[in-house]
Design a protein around this motif. Structure first.
Motif, PDB file in Angstrom:
ATOM      1  N   ASP A   1       0.792  -1.270   0.088  1.00  0.00           N
ATOM      2  CA  ASP A   1      -0.149  -0.075  -0.020  1.00  0.00           C
ATOM      3  C   ASP A   1       0.911   1.326  -0.011  1.00  0.00           C
ATOM      4  OD1 ASP A   1       0.733   0.359   2.488  1.00  0.00           O
ATOM      5  OD2 ASP A   1      -1.151   0.211   3.602  1.00  0.00           O
ATOM      6  N   THR A   2       0.331   2.344   0.129  1.00  0.00           N
ATOM      7  CA  THR A   2       1.243   3.679   0.034  1.00  0.00           C
ATOM      8  C   THR A   2       2.182   3.659   1.087  1.00  0.00           C
ATOM      9  OG1 THR A   2      -0.433   4.780   1.434  1.00  0.00           O
ATOM     10  CG2 THR A   2      -0.762   5.075  -0.978  1.00  0.00           C
ATOM     11  N   LEU A   3       1.934   3.138   2.248  1.00  0.00           N
ATOM     12  CA  LEU A   3       2.997   3.253   3.344  1.00  0.00           C
ATOM     13  C   LEU A   3       4.095   2.317   2.764  1.00  0.00           C
ATOM     14  CD1 LEU A   3       3.152   4.745   6.182  1.00  0.00           C
ATOM     15  CD2 LEU A   3       3.060   2.350   7.066  1.00  0.00           C
TER      16      LEU A   3
ATOM     17  N   LYS B   1       8.746  12.307   4.030  1.00  0.00           N
ATOM     18  CA  LYS B   1       8.907  12.204   5.468  1.00  0.00           C
ATOM     19  C   LYS B   1      10.039  11.172   5.716  1.00  0.00           C
ATOM     20  CE  LYS B   1       6.771  15.207   6.530  1.00  0.00           C
ATOM     21  NZ  LYS B   1       7.160  16.204   7.303  1.00  0.00           N
ATOM     22  N   ARG B   2      10.040  10.217   5.084  1.00  0.00           N
ATOM     23  CA  ARG B   2      11.039   9.061   5.402  1.00  0.00           C
ATOM     24  C   ARG B   2      12.586   9.524   5.058  1.00  0.00           C
ATOM     25  NH1 ARG B   2       8.862   4.296   6.598  1.00  0.00           N
ATOM     26  NH2 ARG B   2       6.790   3.818   5.889  1.00  0.00           N
TER      27      ARG B   2
ATOM     28  N   PRO C   1      -0.194  -1.409   6.186  1.00  0.00           N
ATOM     29  CA  PRO C   1      -1.290  -1.137   7.474  1.00  0.00           C
ATOM     30  C   PRO C   1      -2.693  -1.591   6.971  1.00  0.00           C
ATOM     31  CG  PRO C   1       0.076   0.671   7.574  1.00  0.00           C
ATOM     32  CD  PRO C   1       0.616   0.092   6.123  1.00  0.00           C
ATOM     33  N   THR C   2      -3.091  -1.164   5.625  1.00  0.00           N
ATOM     34  CA  THR C   2      -4.359  -1.294   5.098  1.00  0.00           C
ATOM     35  C   THR C   2      -4.398  -2.556   4.282  1.00  0.00           C
ATOM     36  OG1 THR C   2      -3.766  -0.035   2.988  1.00  0.00           O
ATOM     37  CG2 THR C   2      -4.406   1.377   4.695  1.00  0.00           C
ATOM     38  N   VAL C   3      -5.682  -2.909   4.214  1.00  0.00           N
ATOM     39  CA  VAL C   3      -6.174  -4.184   3.691  1.00  0.00           C
ATOM     40  C   VAL C   3      -7.416  -4.084   3.058  1.00  0.00           C
ATOM     41  CG1 VAL C   3      -6.945  -6.456   4.227  1.00  0.00           C
ATOM     42  CG2 VAL C   3      -5.367  -5.511   5.897  1.00  0.00           C
ATOM     43  N   VAL C   4      -7.258  -4.228   1.510  1.00  0.00           N
ATOM     44  CA  VAL C   4      -8.389  -4.343   0.717  1.00  0.00           C
ATOM     45  C   VAL C   4      -9.337  -5.466   1.284  1.00  0.00           C
ATOM     46  CG1 VAL C   4      -9.290  -3.909  -1.456  1.00  0.00           C
ATOM     47  CG2 VAL C   4      -7.217  -3.158  -1.079  1.00  0.00           C
TER      48      VAL C   4
ATOM     49  N   MET D   1      -3.265   2.108  -0.329  1.00  0.00           N
ATOM     50  CA  MET D   1      -4.198   0.916  -0.586  1.00  0.00           C
ATOM     51  C   MET D   1      -3.404   0.154  -1.536  1.00  0.00           C
ATOM     52  SD  MET D   1      -7.121   0.336  -3.041  1.00  0.00           S
ATOM     53  CE  MET D   1      -5.902   0.972  -4.211  1.00  0.00           C
TER      54      MET D   1
ATOM     55  N   THR E   1       2.618   8.570   7.598  1.00  0.00           N
ATOM     56  CA  THR E   1       3.752   8.125   7.470  1.00  0.00           C
ATOM     57  C   THR E   1       4.571   8.227   8.765  1.00  0.00           C
ATOM     58  OG1 THR E   1       3.758   9.034   5.226  1.00  0.00           O
ATOM     59  CG2 THR E   1       5.893   8.187   6.085  1.00  0.00           C
TER      60      THR E   1
ATOM     61  N   LYS F   1       3.392   6.089  11.223  1.00  0.00           N
ATOM     62  CA  LYS F   1       3.437   4.599  10.376  1.00  0.00           C
ATOM     63  C   LYS F   1       2.072   4.019  10.753  1.00  0.00           C
ATOM     64  CE  LYS F   1       8.409   3.880  10.336  1.00  0.00           C
ATOM     65  NZ  LYS F   1       8.617   5.528  10.783  1.00  0.00           N
ATOM     66  N   THR F   2       1.195   4.573  10.167  1.00  0.00           N
ATOM     67  CA  THR F   2      -0.071   3.791  10.193  1.00  0.00           C
ATOM     68  C   THR F   2      -0.763   3.798   8.911  1.00  0.00           C
ATOM     69  OG1 THR F   2      -2.455   3.773  11.300  1.00  0.00           O
ATOM     70  CG2 THR F   2      -1.528   5.898  10.962  1.00  0.00           C
ATOM     71  N   GLY F   3      -1.961   3.310   8.615  1.00  0.00           N
ATOM     72  CA  GLY F   3      -2.618   3.031   7.501  1.00  0.00           C
ATOM     73  C   GLY F   3      -3.400   4.411   7.245  1.00  0.00           C
ATOM     74  N   LEU F   4      -3.687   4.619   5.766  1.00  0.00           N
ATOM     75  CA  LEU F   4      -4.538   5.866   5.413  1.00  0.00           C
ATOM     76  C   LEU F   4      -5.301   5.682   4.125  1.00  0.00           C
ATOM     77  CD1 LEU F   4      -5.197   8.754   5.000  1.00  0.00           C
ATOM     78  CD2 LEU F   4      -2.921   9.235   4.239  1.00  0.00           C
ATOM     79  N   THR F   5      -6.600   5.633   4.242  1.00  0.00           N
ATOM     80  CA  THR F   5      -7.288   5.389   2.809  1.00  0.00           C
ATOM     81  C   THR F   5      -7.667   7.006   2.511  1.00  0.00           C
ATOM     82  OG1 THR F   5      -8.053   3.413   4.203  1.00  0.00           O
ATOM     83  CG2 THR F   5      -9.260   4.224   2.191  1.00  0.00           C
TER      84      THR F   5
ATOM     85  N   GLN G   1      -9.475  -1.512   5.075  1.00  0.00           N
ATOM     86  CA  GLN G   1      -9.484  -1.522   6.464  1.00  0.00           C
ATOM     87  C   GLN G   1      -8.029  -1.434   6.821  1.00  0.00           C
ATOM     88  OE1 GLN G   1     -12.206  -5.038   6.357  1.00  0.00           O
ATOM     89  NE2 GLN G   1     -12.391  -4.409   8.638  1.00  0.00           N
ATOM     90  N   THR G   2      -7.944  -0.590   8.039  1.00  0.00           N
ATOM     91  CA  THR G   2      -6.686  -0.690   8.439  1.00  0.00           C
ATOM     92  C   THR G   2      -6.759  -1.446   9.908  1.00  0.00           C
ATOM     93  OG1 THR G   2      -6.274   1.440   7.775  1.00  0.00           O
ATOM     94  CG2 THR G   2      -4.911   0.881   9.636  1.00  0.00           C
ATOM     95  N   LEU G   3      -6.282  -2.722   9.916  1.00  0.00           N
ATOM     96  CA  LEU G   3      -6.667  -3.548  11.215  1.00  0.00           C
ATOM     97  C   LEU G   3      -5.717  -3.221  12.404  1.00  0.00           C
ATOM     98  CD1 LEU G   3      -7.508  -6.751   9.131  1.00  0.00           C
ATOM     99  CD2 LEU G   3      -9.068  -5.170  10.187  1.00  0.00           C
TER     100      LEU G   3
ATOM    101  N   TYR H   1      -3.262  -1.248  13.300  1.00  0.00           N
ATOM    102  CA  TYR H   1      -2.578  -0.112  13.504  1.00  0.00           C
ATOM    103  C   TYR H   1      -3.668   1.165  13.740  1.00  0.00           C
ATOM    104  CZ  TYR H   1       0.970  -2.166  10.448  1.00  0.00           C
ATOM    105  OH  TYR H   1       1.869  -3.215   9.920  1.00  0.00           O
TER     106      TYR H   1
END
Ligand SMILES: Cc1cc2nc3c(=O)[nH]c(=O)nc-3n(C[C@H](O)[C@H](O)[C@H](O)COP(=O)(O)OP(=O)(O)OC[C@H]3O[C@@H](n4cnc5c(N)ncnc54)[C@H](O)[C@@H]3O)c2cc1C
Ligand SMILES: Cc1cc2nc3c(=O)[nH]c(=O)nc-3n(C[C@H](O)[C@H](O)[C@H](O)COP(=O)(O)OP(=O)(O)OC[C@H]3O[C@@H](n4cnc5c(N)ncnc54)[C@H](O)[C@@H]3O)c2cc1C
Ligand SMILES: Nc1ncnc2c1ncn2[C@@H]1O[C@H](COP(=O)(O)O)[C@@H](O)[C@H]1O
Lengths: 431, 282, 362
Positions: free
Chosen positions: B94-96, B138-139, B229-232, C1, C135, C138-142, C173-175, C177
């Motif tokens: 994902d983007t992260l 950022k990184r 972290p994200t899940v589709v 995503m 960032t 360090k968490t998920g973003l939709t 979903q961001t489970l 994090y």
């Protein structure tokens, strides 16, 4: 200024065959294609004849994107709502190595082009060759539509397809005569694999070809075709451009009507259209063939009219001419000879020795015969279909009378001398 | 000389995408791949800086092997070097995770030649997130400049850059230091046509392929599926409401009658629309 | 995503890391510029209220600004729109939006007060900030969502957004994090009702940053000339034209009707691409989302990418010469006919109507 041993214009089957063969022999080759990628502009109902490709890339079967190998060929003669025909299926066609395959040109050309690039050819797309650069009578390079777009080579191979503008511009090629080209329209219809296999009674990987002649072309000289792909069906119809012009029938309408023919409709029912395309096929044969080489240049494939319209073979002639042209160049280069018109004449003799010229010579009269005698596309299909219906309808009439009735119907429509002369014409043309 | 890195992505032409009804996955087969259109603005801007001030332009993409075509195209426009970051371990990012991998790869590029500017597109047309650029910035601790509509000046000696940034109600003129990361707004420029010599050079250039390790990533927990972290959880086709329009027809179907009939019906059923028109027309 | 659809989450029983269960509550970042809060922040407040009620948690606003902006005023507004609490950072460094101080302020707040969900508008500011914050944390973003929901059982945010140019939607979903972050398109969610009786506590925090720490300087701000003119997203009446108008000159018919109605002018992408109107006027997936009370569409086919930008308008009037045009599948009223003759007739009819009323009033 960049200079190459050879520039190939076009990345269809003929250009790819030439470029591949040249680079494999170590020559520096620049190939220029105007499409976004090789295959993006190429339309083909798409039967691949193995032999021509095998002579260039023997291992192609393991790598190329092939759809189905052909195990059955049908020939249909269609009346308005019926057809009479033959089906030939043989398990011999199920023996490896297979002889013919259906392919999707967009994918196949992409693969072929990757192979070409792997041989070291510099493949450049989205670039149109606009002119040949001449030094006197000799072609020394090409001009493209890009900035600083001139590139030079010892020899330029024109593989730019049926409507070779370059050859025309340079005066190597007369304007295309509408009577020498067919306009073909074609659709790819998406169908689930299971439907393709059950409708055509084949197993996985096996395919069927249907060639059609008759009322579907509404009296114009032409044929229809249907090929089974992995998960789709290719269906199309082509007629002489001059006939389209004369009859004023929009090509897509012709295809639309053909798709609604009661014999065809159930085969393609529910198919989702993936693409619709129209393309010219040079069908003038030997009589319409232009000069095929000169100082510093050669013509291969469709742009040289190398198509066998009777057997619907094109890509194999394209690949073979491409390969033979390349081999001519390689031999001259090895012998340290110049690419003059005289030296390149050996291209012509190689062609004469191959099936290419032999086949084209055999059918040299064919296009003319069909063209001058529209009865082959209207009267005969009707007569044949009526004959079959008469014989197969059980209505209390005796068979002998039925035979007489059929015979009468033939002579009524065509007269006895007419029938005999048609038979003679066919025999002459096919001889 | 300035060193500019441009991040480009190869994306399927989104107009031609379909979903597999059973597996719910995206069917990419037969869908042509293009360079993300927004990235072309970024690349062109980098090339303009190169033309004006002199710069070495490296393009980078993370993607499958065939993404090499996108890089080659970038080379033909005039980029100097191209790097394809490709590894099975990146799949499902994902983007992260994507920004982690790209940042790490840019870190490796930097080892050979310090990087002054990183360019990204505003967003991609498949992911559409506009997050990868900020993530990389950022990184790598680059100054982040998003939605840049024009670059006013670059001063390599003073290591300063002045840009115009689009914000909701206007344009900010910002001055910041190098190195920074710019995401370029669409319409800011137009991609040049590649010259024939550049086409030939691009066809000749060997595109470097970096796997995970070459990109400086040892730990797989930050990349690919694991680093995301994200899940589709669902992909589906929009199922819009299907209440058909009430068709306005009259006997004559004459425009004046149709207009009058529409107004009458609409104002009867939706008096608030009439109020709104009366209000706003004043 | 990530692009590949994976196994549906939640098939296997999902367990939240206990360390993360201390994250509670929903936050909405309140975006403002030159004294005005962006409408999307209140739309999000309305949506956040629903999500908070589903989870049984508090809804909080986050307001950051310089004293010159009088940010407390925005806190009070936030309560009126449904917030229970408001986190406030007031510092002169926050005068104009810059990434660094806003990222610092927001991440510090999150680390200190641990919300489980953080929502921002998908504006230029919101996307710039959200990407940086996610960032850093360090968490998920939709990004760019069009629908939000909650899987209450596992306290998970279900963020739905278009993908692949709008031909598809996906739920993300961001489970494991926190916080779960999302940006939401303006005008997709409805504006909530104001409740003047509401108020709440303001929790203040400081920005531990000096101007000398901030590298980027704002040299100037050039407000959009027509910023109060082209405000398509928030217009109440819109007249839009599509490629069916055939020629740039014909687009004047759309403008004429808009002038009489006091409406904004909108357009489809091909129209914008042909240069008939400015890009700001594009409605749809890659343009603006609008929800006016009346949307008049002339010569517009109703492609999905256009539709997603306008189909929550209250009343849609479609004029199209093709009776099978997809726009008739979702418009309120349809007129089959030539836009070039219908538009002037409509302009005339509305003009008469408005005159008639004035006469009655007078
Ligand atoms: C509907 C249809 C069905 C067919 N079915 C079959 C079949 O089943 N089996 C078969 O063997 N043959 C078939 N053919 C014939 C076959 O497609 C052709 O004979 C074959 O493609 C010829 O190859 P070519 O390389 O000469 O030309 P093309 O394949 O036409 O390639 C020419 C290439 O040159 C490029 N080009 C043209 N001008 C320029 C320029 N100025 N600068 C740069 N690039 C240029 C073009 O973009 C194109 O890619 C069919 C043809 C049609 C139209
Ligand atoms: C990734 C992506 C993003 C996109 N984003 C957007 C977006 O944000 N916004 C957007 O609008 N589009 C967008 N599109 C484009 C979208 O898919 C459609 O192509 C576009 O909306 C069609 O515009 P149109 O209706 O003006 O034109 P057309 O599709 O050409 O339709 C013209 C219509 O006018 C009708 N017509 C013709 N003559 C007349 C007449 N005389 N009177 C009345 N009616 C007439 C026709 O019947 C037809 O229905 C996007 C596409 C992609 C792939
Ligand atoms: N896989 C990738 N490789 C290189 N650059 C990327 C990749 N994904 C995204 N980018 C860059 O990040 C920008 C924003 O992407 P996104 O966040 O996906 O909308 C793009 O315009 C690219 O410049």
């Amino acid at each position: 200024m960049e200079k190459f041993d050879c520039i190939v214009v076009g990345a269809g089957p003929s250009g790819n065959a030439a470029a591949y063969t040249l680079a494999k022999a170590g020559l520096s080759v620049l190939q220029i294609e105007r499409g976004e990628y090789p295959g993006s502009k190429n339309v083909q109902g798409a039967i691949l004849y193995s032999d021509a490709l095998e002579r260039i890339i023997p291992e192609f079967r393991d790598e190329a994107p092939l759809e189905r190998h052909i195990i059955e060929q049908r020939m249909w003669v269609l009346d308005d709502d019926s057809y009479i025909g033959t089906h030939y299926r043989s398990d011999a066609f199920n023996q490896k190595p297979y002889n013919r395959y259906t392919i999707l040109r967009a994918q196949f050309d992409k693969w072929f082009s990757e192979k070409v690039a792997q041989q070291g050819v510099l493949v450049i797309c989205e670039t149109t060759v606009t002119d040949l650069i001449m030094d006197g009578k000799r072609v020394v390079g090409v001009r493209t539509d890009r900035e600083q777009g001139e590139v030079f080579a010892d020899i330029v191979i024109l593989a730019d397809g049926v409507n070779s503008l370059l050859a025309k511009k340079a005066g190597f090629h007369p304007e295309l005569n509408p009577g020498d080209v067919a306009l073909a329209v074609k659709e790819i219809l998406f169908l689930p694999q299971e439907s393709v296999e059950s409708r055509f009674n084949v197993n996985e990987g096996e395919g069927v070809v249907i060639e059609m002649i008759g009322k579907i072309t509404q009296g114009m000289m032409g044929t229809g075709f249907l090929y089974t792909n992995q998960e789709s069906i290719t269906i199309g119809v082509g007629c002489m451009l001059s006939d389209f012009k004369k009859e004023r029938i929009p090509p897509y309408l012709l295809l639309e009507r053909m798709k609604n023919h009661p014999a065809i409709k159930p085969l393609i029912q529910g198919g989702e259209m993936k693409e619709y395309t129209a393309h010219l096929i040079p069908e003038g044969g030997l009589r319409a063939m232009p000069q095929i080489c000169g100082d510093g240049w050669m013509i291969v494939g469709d742009s040289g009219m190398f198509v066998n319209a009777v057997h619907r073979e094109g890509s194999n002639l394209a690949m073979t001419t491409g390969r033979l042209a390349a081999e001519t160049v390689i031999d001259l280069k090895r012998a340290g000879k110049d690419f003059t018109s005289a030296n390149l004449a050996s291209y012509r003799s190689r062609l004469d020795d191959s099936f290419v010229m032999k086949d084209l010579a055999k059918y040299r009269d064919m296009p003319g015969v069909f063209h001058a005698n529209p009865q082959f596309f209207t009267t005969y299909p009707e007569l044949l279909n009526n004959a079959a219906r008469t014989m197969l309808t059980v209505d209390g009439g005796d068979k002998k009378s039925k035979e007489r009735e059929i015979l009468r119907s033939f002579t009524r429509s065509r007269t006895l001398p007419g029938l005999l002369s048609d038979a003679y014409k066919m025999w002459r043309a096919l001889r | 000389m300035l060193h500019i890195v441009v991040c480009i992505k190869q994306v399927p032409d989104s107009a031609q995408i379909r979903v597999h009804p059973v597996t719910n996955t995206i069917m990419r087969q037969g869908v042509p791949a293009i360079i993300n259109p927004y990235d072309l603005y970024a690349l062109e801007e980098a090339l303009r800086i190169k033309d004006k001030f002199g710069a070495y332009v490296t393009v980078i993409t993370m993607g499958p092997p065939q993404a090499e075509n996108a890089l080659r195209k970038a080379l033909s426009f005039g980029a100097d070097d191209a790097i394809l970051v490709t590894d099975r371990a990146f799949a499902g990012a994902d983007t992260l995770a994507t920004s982690f991998a790209l940042a790490s790869a840019i870190g490796q590029i930097e080892k050979n030649m310090p990087v002054d500017l990183v360019f990204c597109g505003k967003q991609t047309i498949d992911g559409d997130t506009a997050q990868v650029g900020p993530g990389i910035a950022k990184r790598l601790e680059l100054e982040l400049l998003t939605y840049i509509s024009s670059i006013e000046s670059v001063n390599a000696a003073k290591r300063e850059i002045v840009v115009q940034r689009r914000s909701e109600g206007g344009v900010q003129v910002l001055k910041t230091r190098l190195p920074s990361l710019i995401t370029m707004l669409e319409g800011s420029n137009e991609m040049r046509f590649a010259t024939m010599p550049n086409m030939i050079r691009a066809a000749k250039t060997k595109v470097s392929r970096w796997d995970r390790v070459a990109a400086g990533i040892e730990d797989v927990s930050n990349i690919g599926l694991k680093g995301s972290p994200t899940v589709v959880s669902k992909v589906f086709a929009p199922s819009p409401k299907t209440v058909k329009a009430e068709m306005v027809q009259t006997e004559s179907n004459d425009p004046q009658d149709l207009a009058a009939s529409l107004l009458m019906r609409m104002f009867t059923k939706f008096p608030q629309v009439r109020e709104e028109i009366a209000r706003s027309a004043n | 995503m990530s692009e590949e659809a994976r196994k549906p989450a939640g098939r296997k029983k999902f367990e939240l890391d206990p360390k993360l269960s201390e994250y509670r509550g929903i936050w909405v970042f309140v975006e403002h510029e030159r004294g005005v809060v962006h409408g999307v922040s209140w739309e999000l407040m309305g949506e956040g209220r629903k999500l908070a009620d589903k989870l049984g948690v508090e809804l909080s606003a986050v307001v950051m600004g310089s004293p010159a902006d009088d940010p407390r005023k925005f806190c009070r507004e936030a309560f009126v729109y449904g917030a229970d609490k408001c986190y406030l950072i007031e510092d002169a460094l926050l005068k104009n939006y810059r990434n660094q101080p806003f990222t610092k302020g927001l991440t510090d707040l999150v680390n200190a007060y641990k919300p489980e969900i953080l929502l921002l508008g998908a504006t230029t500011l919101g996307r710039d900030l959200a990407g940086s914050v996610a960032t850093t944390l360090k968490t998920g973003l939709t990004a760019d969502c069009t629908e939000l929901n909650i899987d209450a059982e596992i306290r998970s945010l279900l963020a739905t957004r278009p993908t692949f140019g709008g031909s598809l939607l996906c739920t993300i979903q961001t489970l494991n994090y926190r916080p779960q972050m999302a940006t939401v398109r303006p005008r997709v969610m409805a504006m909530p009702q104001r409740d003047e009786s509401r108020s709440g506590a303001i929790i203040e925090a400081t920005l531990s940053l000096l101007e000398t720490d901030i590298v980027t300087k704002v040299l100037d701000f050039i407000p959009d000339e027509n910023s109060n003119k082209v405000n398509l997203a928030y217009a109440d009446i819109i007249v839009s034209g599509g490629k069916g108008l055939k020629k740039q000159e014909n687009f004047q018919l759309v403008r004429d009707l808009a002038r009489v109605l006091g409406a904004e002018v909108g357009a489809t992408r091909p129209v914008v691409q042909s240069g008939w109107v400015e890009a700001e006027r594009q409605v749809g997936q890659t343009g603006k989302t609008v929800r006016p009370k009346l949307y008049i569409a002339a010569g517009i086919s109703g492609a999905i990418q256009h539709r997603v930008g306008m189909d929550s308008s209250d009343v849609i009037v479609a004029i199209n010469s093709d009776p099978n045009a997809p726009i008739f599948d979702f418009a309120t009223y349809g007129i089959v006919g030539n836009a070039m003759t219908i538009l002037p007739a409509l302009t005339e009819a509305f003009r008469k109507e408005l005159h008639g009323r004035k006469a009655v009033v007078a």
